[in-house]
Design an enzyme around this catalytic site. Structure first.
Site, short mmCIF file in Angstrom:
data_model
loop_
_atom_site.label_atom_id
_atom_site.label_comp_id
_atom_site.label_asym_id
_atom_site.label_seq_id
_atom_site.Cartn_x
_atom_site.Cartn_y
_atom_site.Cartn_z
N GLU A 25 0.83 -1.21 0.00
CA GLU A 25 0.00 0.00 0.00
C GLU A 25 0.87 1.26 0.00
OE1 GLU A 25 -1.51 1.82 3.48
OE2 GLU A 25 -1.18 0.04 4.71
N LYS A 159 -3.74 -1.94 15.42
CA LYS A 159 -3.06 -1.10 16.39
C LYS A 159 -3.86 -0.96 17.67
CE LYS A 159 -1.42 1.65 12.74
NZ LYS A 159 -2.61 1.27 11.97
N1 PSU Z 1 -1.06 0.85 9.33
C1 PSU Z 1 0.11 1.49 9.48
N2 PSU Z 1 0.23 2.72 8.96
C2 PSU Z 1 -0.77 3.28 8.22
C3 PSU Z 1 -2.01 2.59 8.05
C4 PSU Z 1 -2.10 1.37 8.64
O1 PSU Z 1 1.04 0.97 10.08
O2 PSU Z 1 -0.60 4.39 7.73
C5 PSU Z 1 -3.10 3.14 7.18
C6 PSU Z 1 -3.56 2.02 6.22
O3 PSU Z 1 -3.52 2.53 4.90
C7 PSU Z 1 -4.97 1.72 6.65
C8 PSU Z 1 -5.40 3.09 7.10
O4 PSU Z 1 -5.77 1.21 5.62
O5 PSU Z 1 -4.27 3.55 7.83
C9 PSU Z 1 -6.64 3.04 7.93
O6 PSU Z 1 -7.20 4.31 7.97
P1 PSU Z 1 -8.65 4.53 8.59
O7 PSU Z 1 -8.50 4.18 10.04
O8 PSU Z 1 -8.93 6.00 8.36
O9 PSU Z 1 -9.59 3.63 7.85
#
Ligand code: PSU
Ligand code: MN
Length: 309
Positions: A25, A159
Protein backbone atom coordinates in the site's frame (compact mmCIF):
# COMPACT_ATOMS: atom_id res chain seq x y z
CA UNK A 1 -14.37 -0.87 -20.55
CA UNK A 2 -11.31 -1.72 -18.51
CA UNK A 3 -9.75 -0.22 -15.41
CA UNK A 4 -7.02 2.42 -15.99
CA UNK A 5 -4.18 0.24 -14.73
CA UNK A 6 -0.49 0.92 -15.42
CA UNK A 7 1.88 -1.93 -14.60
CA UNK A 8 5.57 -1.47 -13.84
CA UNK A 9 7.84 -3.47 -16.17
CA UNK A 10 8.80 -5.78 -13.29
CA UNK A 11 5.17 -6.55 -12.37
CA UNK A 12 4.21 -6.96 -15.99
CA UNK A 13 6.93 -9.60 -16.48
CA UNK A 14 5.95 -11.38 -13.26
CA UNK A 15 2.29 -11.55 -14.34
CA UNK A 16 3.26 -13.04 -17.68
CA UNK A 17 5.47 -15.64 -16.00
CA UNK A 18 2.96 -16.47 -13.26
CA UNK A 19 5.59 -15.50 -10.68
CA UNK A 20 4.60 -14.58 -7.11
CA UNK A 21 3.67 -10.92 -6.60
CA UNK A 22 3.08 -9.06 -3.34
CA UNK A 23 0.96 -5.89 -3.34
CA UNK A 24 2.05 -3.02 -1.06
CA UNK A 25 0.00 0.00 0.00
CA UNK A 26 1.00 3.65 -0.29
CA UNK A 27 -0.94 5.37 2.52
CA UNK A 28 1.68 4.06 4.92
CA UNK A 29 4.19 6.09 2.83
CA UNK A 30 2.20 9.34 2.58
CA UNK A 31 0.23 9.35 5.84
CA UNK A 32 1.79 6.70 8.06
CA UNK A 33 5.46 7.66 8.35
CA UNK A 34 7.48 10.89 8.19
CA UNK A 35 9.96 11.67 5.40
CA UNK A 36 12.64 10.35 4.87
CA UNK A 37 11.92 7.18 6.87
CA UNK A 38 8.83 6.59 4.70
CA UNK A 39 10.92 6.41 1.52
CA UNK A 40 13.66 4.37 3.12
CA UNK A 41 11.07 1.90 4.47
CA UNK A 42 9.23 1.65 1.15
CA UNK A 43 12.50 0.76 -0.57
CA UNK A 44 13.49 -1.73 2.12
CA UNK A 45 10.08 -3.45 2.02
CA UNK A 46 10.37 -3.87 -1.75
CA UNK A 47 13.90 -5.27 -1.33
CA UNK A 48 12.66 -7.70 1.31
CA UNK A 49 9.93 -8.99 -1.02
CA UNK A 50 12.50 -9.51 -3.81
CA UNK A 51 14.95 -11.23 -1.47
CA UNK A 52 12.17 -13.66 -0.53
CA UNK A 53 11.64 -14.54 -4.21
CA UNK A 54 8.57 -12.45 -5.08
CA UNK A 55 7.97 -9.23 -7.00
CA UNK A 56 6.76 -6.11 -5.13
CA UNK A 57 3.85 -4.09 -6.51
CA UNK A 58 3.47 -0.82 -4.62
CA UNK A 59 0.07 0.62 -5.53
CA UNK A 60 -0.90 4.28 -5.88
CA UNK A 61 -2.95 6.62 -8.06
CA UNK A 62 -0.80 9.09 -10.01
CA UNK A 63 -2.29 11.61 -12.39
CA UNK A 64 -5.42 9.59 -12.98
CA UNK A 65 -3.80 6.17 -13.51
CA UNK A 66 -3.89 3.30 -11.05
CA UNK A 67 -0.25 2.20 -10.83
CA UNK A 68 0.54 -1.41 -9.99
CA UNK A 69 4.24 -1.25 -9.18
CA UNK A 70 6.17 2.02 -8.94
CA UNK A 71 9.70 2.75 -10.09
CA UNK A 72 12.13 4.43 -7.69
CA UNK A 73 11.47 7.92 -9.06
CA UNK A 74 7.71 7.51 -8.53
CA UNK A 75 8.26 6.10 -5.04
CA UNK A 76 10.37 9.11 -4.11
CA UNK A 77 7.86 11.58 -5.57
CA UNK A 78 5.10 10.01 -3.51
CA UNK A 79 7.21 9.97 -0.34
CA UNK A 80 7.99 13.70 -0.71
CA UNK A 81 4.51 14.78 -1.81
CA UNK A 82 2.18 16.75 0.44
CA UNK A 83 -1.59 17.00 0.27
CA UNK A 84 -1.93 13.57 -1.32
CA UNK A 85 -5.46 12.12 -1.13
CA UNK A 86 -5.95 9.15 1.21
CA UNK A 87 -8.01 6.73 -0.85
CA UNK A 88 -10.41 4.10 0.30
CA UNK A 89 -13.26 2.36 -1.58
CA UNK A 90 -15.37 5.53 -1.39
CA UNK A 91 -12.96 7.85 -3.22
CA UNK A 92 -10.76 5.67 -5.46
CA UNK A 93 -12.92 6.14 -8.58
CA UNK A 94 -13.38 9.88 -8.01
CA UNK A 95 -9.62 10.41 -7.67
CA UNK A 96 -8.99 8.52 -10.92
CA UNK A 97 -11.80 10.27 -12.79
CA UNK A 98 -10.51 13.69 -11.73
CA UNK A 99 -6.97 12.84 -12.83
CA UNK A 100 -5.63 13.37 -9.33
CA UNK A 101 -2.96 11.66 -7.23
CA UNK A 102 -3.72 9.60 -4.15
CA UNK A 103 -2.33 6.99 -1.83
CA UNK A 104 -4.22 3.74 -1.34
CA UNK A 105 -5.26 2.47 2.10
CA UNK A 106 -5.67 -1.21 2.83
CA UNK A 107 -9.19 -1.17 1.35
CA UNK A 108 -8.22 0.58 -1.89
CA UNK A 109 -5.02 -1.47 -2.25
CA UNK A 110 -7.08 -4.67 -1.99
CA UNK A 111 -9.41 -3.46 -4.76
CA UNK A 112 -6.43 -2.57 -6.98
CA UNK A 113 -4.59 -5.82 -6.23
CA UNK A 114 -7.65 -7.86 -7.14
CA UNK A 115 -8.09 -5.93 -10.41
CA UNK A 116 -4.45 -6.76 -11.18
CA UNK A 117 -4.81 -10.46 -10.33
CA UNK A 118 -2.62 -10.19 -7.19
CA UNK A 119 -3.76 -12.38 -4.29
CA UNK A 120 -1.44 -11.32 -1.47
CA UNK A 121 -0.78 -7.95 0.12
CA UNK A 122 1.60 -6.92 2.92
CA UNK A 123 1.08 -3.92 5.18
CA UNK A 124 1.69 -2.78 8.76
CA UNK A 125 -1.65 -2.64 10.50
CA UNK A 126 -5.21 -2.54 9.23
CA UNK A 127 -7.82 0.01 10.15
CA UNK A 128 -10.49 -1.23 12.55
CA UNK A 129 -13.14 -0.19 15.02
CA UNK A 130 -12.01 2.97 16.79
CA UNK A 131 -12.45 3.42 20.51
CA UNK A 132 -15.70 5.25 21.13
CA UNK A 133 -17.15 3.91 17.87
CA UNK A 134 -20.47 3.42 19.68
CA UNK A 135 -20.90 7.20 19.44
CA UNK A 136 -18.54 8.23 16.58
CA UNK A 137 -19.44 5.29 14.27
CA UNK A 138 -15.76 5.32 13.18
CA UNK A 139 -15.22 1.86 11.73
CA UNK A 140 -12.54 1.56 9.03
CA UNK A 141 -13.69 0.59 5.54
CA UNK A 142 -10.79 -1.90 5.61
CA UNK A 143 -13.01 -4.36 7.51
CA UNK A 144 -15.80 -4.39 4.90
CA UNK A 145 -13.21 -4.73 2.15
CA UNK A 146 -11.77 -7.84 3.76
CA UNK A 147 -15.30 -9.26 3.65
CA UNK A 148 -15.77 -8.70 -0.07
CA UNK A 149 -12.43 -8.73 -1.94
CA UNK A 150 -10.42 -11.97 -2.28
CA UNK A 151 -6.96 -10.84 -1.17
CA UNK A 152 -4.95 -12.18 1.77
CA UNK A 153 -3.70 -9.24 3.84
CA UNK A 154 -0.60 -9.85 5.95
CA UNK A 155 -0.55 -7.37 8.86
CA UNK A 156 0.83 -7.23 12.39
CA UNK A 157 -2.71 -7.25 13.75
CA UNK A 158 -4.53 -4.06 14.58
CA UNK A 159 -3.06 -1.10 16.39
CA UNK A 160 -3.78 -0.71 20.07
CA UNK A 161 -5.15 2.78 19.27
CA UNK A 162 -8.26 0.83 18.17
CA UNK A 163 -10.83 -1.09 20.15
CA UNK A 164 -9.42 -4.57 19.52
CA UNK A 165 -12.28 -6.66 20.99
CA UNK A 166 -14.82 -4.74 18.86
CA UNK A 167 -12.57 -5.05 15.79
CA UNK A 168 -12.47 -8.83 16.20
CA UNK A 169 -16.26 -8.94 16.73
CA UNK A 170 -16.92 -7.01 13.51
CA UNK A 171 -14.50 -9.21 11.54
CA UNK A 172 -16.34 -12.28 12.82
CA UNK A 173 -19.73 -10.79 11.87
CA UNK A 174 -18.42 -10.00 8.38
CA UNK A 175 -17.11 -13.54 7.94
CA UNK A 176 -13.45 -12.59 7.68
CA UNK A 177 -10.97 -15.29 8.72
CA UNK A 178 -8.51 -13.83 11.24
CA UNK A 179 -5.37 -15.96 11.35
CA UNK A 180 -2.63 -15.46 13.93
CA UNK A 181 0.69 -16.65 12.53
CA UNK A 182 2.69 -18.96 14.79
CA UNK A 183 0.88 -18.15 18.04
CA UNK A 184 -2.59 -18.29 19.62
CA UNK A 185 -2.83 -14.65 20.66
CA UNK A 186 -4.03 -11.91 18.30
CA UNK A 187 -1.00 -9.59 17.95
CA UNK A 188 -1.40 -5.88 18.69
CA UNK A 189 0.90 -4.20 16.14
CA UNK A 190 3.65 -2.75 18.38
CA UNK A 191 3.25 -5.65 20.83
CA UNK A 192 3.25 -9.39 20.12
CA UNK A 193 0.26 -10.06 22.34
CA UNK A 194 -3.09 -8.37 22.79
CA UNK A 195 -4.40 -10.73 25.47
CA UNK A 196 -7.16 -11.73 23.04
CA UNK A 197 -7.18 -15.14 21.39
CA UNK A 198 -7.16 -15.07 17.60
CA UNK A 199 -10.00 -17.08 16.04
CA UNK A 200 -7.58 -19.11 13.87
CA UNK A 201 -3.91 -20.04 14.05
CA UNK A 202 -1.58 -21.19 11.29
CA UNK A 203 2.13 -21.93 11.49
CA UNK A 204 3.10 -22.23 7.83
CA UNK A 205 2.69 -19.97 4.78
CA UNK A 206 1.36 -22.95 2.77
CA UNK A 207 -1.61 -23.32 5.14
CA UNK A 208 -2.52 -19.66 4.64
CA UNK A 209 -2.34 -20.09 0.87
CA UNK A 210 -4.42 -23.28 0.96
CA UNK A 211 -7.13 -21.59 3.05
CA UNK A 212 -7.45 -18.72 0.56
CA UNK A 213 -7.61 -21.13 -2.39
CA UNK A 214 -10.29 -23.14 -0.56
CA UNK A 215 -12.41 -20.00 -0.06
CA UNK A 216 -12.29 -19.51 -3.83
CA UNK A 217 -13.33 -23.13 -4.44
CA UNK A 218 -16.30 -22.64 -2.12
CA UNK A 219 -17.28 -19.46 -3.92
CA UNK A 220 -16.89 -17.42 -0.73
CA UNK A 221 -16.31 -13.74 -1.33
CA UNK A 222 -13.65 -11.90 0.60
CA UNK A 223 -10.10 -12.29 1.76
CA UNK A 224 -8.26 -13.24 4.90
CA UNK A 225 -6.55 -11.23 7.60
CA UNK A 226 -3.21 -12.67 8.68
CA UNK A 227 -1.89 -11.24 11.95
CA UNK A 228 1.86 -11.78 12.10
CA UNK A 229 3.44 -10.81 15.44
CA UNK A 230 6.19 -8.18 15.41
CA UNK A 231 9.69 -9.73 15.87
CA UNK A 232 10.46 -10.00 19.59
CA UNK A 233 13.55 -7.78 19.41
CA UNK A 234 11.53 -4.90 17.93
CA UNK A 235 8.50 -5.14 20.22
CA UNK A 236 7.40 -2.27 22.46
CA UNK A 237 5.88 -3.68 25.63
CA UNK A 238 2.31 -2.69 26.42
CA UNK A 239 3.26 -0.73 29.55
CA UNK A 240 5.41 1.54 27.43
CA UNK A 241 3.10 2.09 24.49
CA UNK A 242 -0.22 2.38 26.35
CA UNK A 243 0.52 5.76 28.03
CA UNK A 244 1.53 7.22 24.65
CA UNK A 245 -1.67 5.88 23.10
CA UNK A 246 -3.83 7.33 25.90
CA UNK A 247 -2.19 10.76 25.57
CA UNK A 248 -2.55 10.77 21.77
CA UNK A 249 -6.21 9.70 21.98
CA UNK A 250 -7.00 12.43 24.54
CA UNK A 251 -5.35 15.06 22.33
CA UNK A 252 -7.24 13.86 19.26
CA UNK A 253 -10.52 14.16 21.17
CA UNK A 254 -9.65 17.61 22.56
CA UNK A 255 -8.75 18.88 19.07
CA UNK A 256 -11.82 17.39 17.40
CA UNK A 257 -9.78 15.24 14.99
CA UNK A 258 -12.22 13.10 12.97
CA UNK A 259 -12.71 10.87 9.93
CA UNK A 260 -9.63 10.26 7.75
CA UNK A 261 -7.37 12.38 9.93
CA UNK A 262 -7.69 10.18 13.03
CA UNK A 263 -5.22 7.41 12.15
CA UNK A 264 -2.46 9.69 10.71
CA UNK A 265 -2.78 12.06 13.69
CA UNK A 266 -2.48 9.27 16.26
CA UNK A 267 0.49 7.65 14.49
CA UNK A 268 2.37 10.95 14.28
CA UNK A 269 1.74 11.82 17.95
CA UNK A 270 2.70 8.36 19.19
CA UNK A 271 5.92 8.66 17.15
CA UNK A 272 6.73 11.91 19.00
CA UNK A 273 5.66 10.63 22.41
CA UNK A 274 7.81 7.47 22.11
CA UNK A 275 10.78 9.46 20.73
CA UNK A 276 10.70 7.51 17.50
CA UNK A 277 10.48 4.04 19.00
CA UNK A 278 7.01 3.45 17.58
CA UNK A 279 8.38 4.15 14.10
CA UNK A 280 11.31 1.75 14.55
CA UNK A 281 8.84 -0.95 15.59
CA UNK A 282 6.53 -0.10 12.68
CA UNK A 283 9.39 -0.49 10.20
CA UNK A 284 10.48 -3.83 11.68
CA UNK A 285 6.98 -5.29 11.55
CA UNK A 286 6.33 -4.19 7.97
CA UNK A 287 9.56 -5.87 6.82
CA UNK A 288 8.56 -9.01 8.71
CA UNK A 289 5.13 -8.98 7.03
CA UNK A 290 6.71 -8.52 3.60
CA UNK A 291 8.74 -11.71 4.11
CA UNK A 292 5.72 -13.77 5.15
CA UNK A 293 3.57 -12.34 2.34
CA UNK A 294 6.22 -13.34 -0.21
CA UNK A 295 6.12 -16.92 1.08
CA UNK A 296 2.30 -17.01 0.91
CA UNK A 297 2.39 -15.56 -2.63
CA UNK A 298 4.93 -18.23 -3.65
CA UNK A 299 2.66 -20.98 -2.29
CA UNK A 300 -0.36 -19.55 -4.13
CA UNK A 301 1.62 -19.19 -7.38
CA UNK A 302 2.61 -22.84 -7.12
CA UNK A 303 -0.82 -24.31 -6.41
CA UNK A 304 -3.29 -21.74 -7.55
CA UNK A 305 -4.59 -20.57 -10.88
CA UNK A 306 -2.42 -18.09 -12.74
CA UNK A 307 -3.36 -14.43 -12.64
CA UNK A 308 -5.65 -13.47 -15.53
CA UNK A 309 -3.60 -11.66 -18.16
N1 PSU B 1 -1.06 0.85 9.33
C1 PSU B 1 0.11 1.49 9.48
N2 PSU B 1 0.23 2.72 8.96
C2 PSU B 1 -0.77 3.28 8.22
C3 PSU B 1 -2.01 2.59 8.05
C4 PSU B 1 -2.10 1.37 8.64
O1 PSU B 1 1.04 0.97 10.08
O2 PSU B 1 -0.60 4.39 7.73
C5 PSU B 1 -3.10 3.14 7.18
C6 PSU B 1 -3.56 2.02 6.22
O3 PSU B 1 -3.52 2.53 4.90
C7 PSU B 1 -4.97 1.72 6.65
C8 PSU B 1 -5.40 3.09 7.10
O4 PSU B 1 -5.77 1.21 5.62
O5 PSU B 1 -4.27 3.55 7.83
C9 PSU B 1 -6.64 3.04 7.93
O6 PSU B 1 -7.20 4.31 7.97
P1 PSU B 1 -8.65 4.53 8.59
O7 PSU B 1 -8.50 4.18 10.04
O8 PSU B 1 -8.93 6.00 8.36
O9 PSU B 1 -9.59 3.63 7.85
MN1 MN C 1 -12.13 5.99 10.08
Amino acid sequence: MTAPLTFSAEVSDARRAGAPIVALESTIITHGMPFPQNLETARRVEAEVRAAGAVPATIAVMAGRLHIGLDDRQLEALARAREVMKLSRADLAACLAQGRTGATTVAATMIAAHLAGIAVFATGGIGGVHRGAETSFDVSADLQELARTPVTVVSAGAKAILDLPKTLEVLETLGVPVIAFGQDDFPAFWSRASGLAAPLRMDRAEEIAAAQLMRARLGLAGGQLVANPIPAEAEILRDRIVPAIETALAEAAARGIAAKEVTPFLLARIFELTEGRSLQANIALVLNNARLAARVAAAIAQDGPRAPL
